[in-house]
Scaffold this motif. Structure first.
Motif, PDB file in Angstrom:
ATOM      1  N   GLY A 130      31.081  -5.381  53.395  1.00 44.77           N
ATOM      2  CA  GLY A 130      29.668  -5.599  53.131  1.00 44.77           C
ATOM      3  C   GLY A 130      29.343  -6.757  52.207  1.00 44.77           C
ATOM      4  O   GLY A 130      28.191  -6.913  51.778  1.00 44.77           O
TER       5      GLY A 130
ATOM      6  N   SER B  78      24.487 -12.543  58.168  1.00 45.87           N
ATOM      7  CA  SER B  78      25.000 -11.838  59.337  1.00 45.87           C
ATOM      8  C   SER B  78      26.032 -12.749  59.988  1.00 45.87           C
ATOM      9  O   SER B  78      25.725 -13.895  60.322  1.00 45.87           O
ATOM     10  CB  SER B  78      23.863 -11.538  60.326  1.00 45.87           C
TER      11      SER B  78
ATOM     12  N   GLU C 192      26.902  -9.100  53.862  1.00 48.84           N
ATOM     13  CA  GLU C 192      25.617  -8.400  53.951  1.00 48.84           C
ATOM     14  C   GLU C 192      24.902  -8.429  52.606  1.00 48.84           C
ATOM     15  O   GLU C 192      23.677  -8.591  52.546  1.00 48.84           O
ATOM     16  CB  GLU C 192      25.856  -6.950  54.392  1.00 48.84           C
TER      17      GLU C 192
END
Length: 333
Positions: A54, A62, A57
């Motif tokens: 992550g 993306s 993110e």
């Protein structure tokens, strides 16, 4: 040979560029980064930790990941604008810069500092010596690619010369080496993890040595983008690099098993145990870079190897190939 490589790259770039431009490849697509990797391997563990853990993110990015199946194809995609950032060997950027292209790809972060391939034999050999390759045929990958040159350099350190003491086979396409070896081509080949361990588990080949351990430190794989992309999308490059640095820190401070748990989603079909073994193999040879900053002496060594192999005759200035401004800024924060 240098001319041949350049002609192939040029023709490929022209063909892909035409298709890419028709698709509007230079349009800004928000927070998405089209990233192309030279191959899919836990050798690039920090990248997958950044994706699955992550970190990208968290930076609002993306990642649209694709597999190029070779540095030549990755470079073609970058220059044509089909991909934004490429993960491949620095040699690809060196070749293009050496040809005088204005908007050439620039490396902004190094990921690995050793060759990540393992030498595979047809039979187990716990007492393997690099001198055992005398008189043998070794599948080396694409002529001019870092995997082939690092392998040749590693073997040369053992006192063997290609074409005289053994034969390095450049005829097999990079992503088809495993299939060719299993089909009976060559006495030895090189494979990345987890493919190397999978081949060994299937009894179709056996790991006998690490090319990276034998060859030593060199800037093996790095992230790069064209100068124009880095200027136009400086914010994306900075966010990408920040996420990458966090992931590199994670890989260098956690166990192989902990890393395997995080990046498992990027390797569906491969057991956590196999991933742990593969990651540990890379940790054992100190393959992962602890910093994205490339060392000038390491790049000089790589260029010496390339020149010695006959692919090119002149070095490219370090400052032209690597720009660590963004990475250093983040490290200083």
């Amino acid at each position: 040979m240098k001319k041949t490589i350049c002609i192939i790259l040029t023709v490929a770039v022209i063909m892909v560029a035409c298709l890419g431009c028709m698709a509007g490849c230079n349009q800004d697509d928000g927070n998405t980064i089209k990233l192309i990797e030279v191959t899919h391997s836990v050798f690039y563990a920090p990248l997958y930790v950044a994706i699955d853990g992550g970190y990208f993110e968290e930076e609002g990015l993306s990642i649209q990941l694709s597999n190029g199946g070779g540095a030549d194809k990755c470079m073609t995609s970058i220059i044509a604008g089909q991909s934004d950032i490429g993960l491949m060997g620095p040699e690809a950027a060196i070749y293009i810069a050496n040809e005088g292209r204005k908007d050439y790809p620039v490396i902004f972060a190094q990921l690995t500092k050793k060759d990540g391939s393992f030498l595979m034999a047809r039979k187990p050999n716990p007492n393997f010596s690099w001198s055992d390759l005398a008189g043998k045929n070794v599948i080396g990958g694409r002529k001019g690619g870092v995997p082939a040159m690092a392998l040749e350099y590693a073997i040369k350190k053992a006192g063997l010369v290609d074409g005289k003491d053994y034969t390095l086979n450049f005829d097999v396409q990079y992503d088809l080496i495993g299939a060719a070896f299993e089909g009976g081509t060559g006495d030895y080949c090189t494979m990345f993890e987890p493919s190397a361990s999978a081949m060994q588990s299937a009894g179709k080949g056996y790991i006998v040595a690490s090319v990276g351990e034998q060859a030593g430190d060199m800037p093996y794989t790095a992230f790069m983008a064209t100068s124009s992309y880095m200027k136009k999308h400086a914010d994306k490059v900075e966010k990408f690099t920040r996420a990458l640095i966090k992931a590199m820190d994670f890989v260098n401070t956690h166990t192989a098993q902990e890393i395997a748990k995080v990046l498992a989603p990027s390797f569906i079909g491969t057991s956590e145990e196999a991933l742990t073994t593969a990651i540990q193999a890379y940790k054992d040879i100190d393959a992962y870079s602890t910093t994205p900053i490339m060392k000038e002496e390491d790049l000089n060594l790589l260029q010496d190897i390339i020149i010695e192999s006959g692919i090119m005759t002149e070095k490219v200035a370090f400052s032209k190939i690597f720009d660590g401004t963004v990475a250093q800024k983040i490290l200083n924060e």
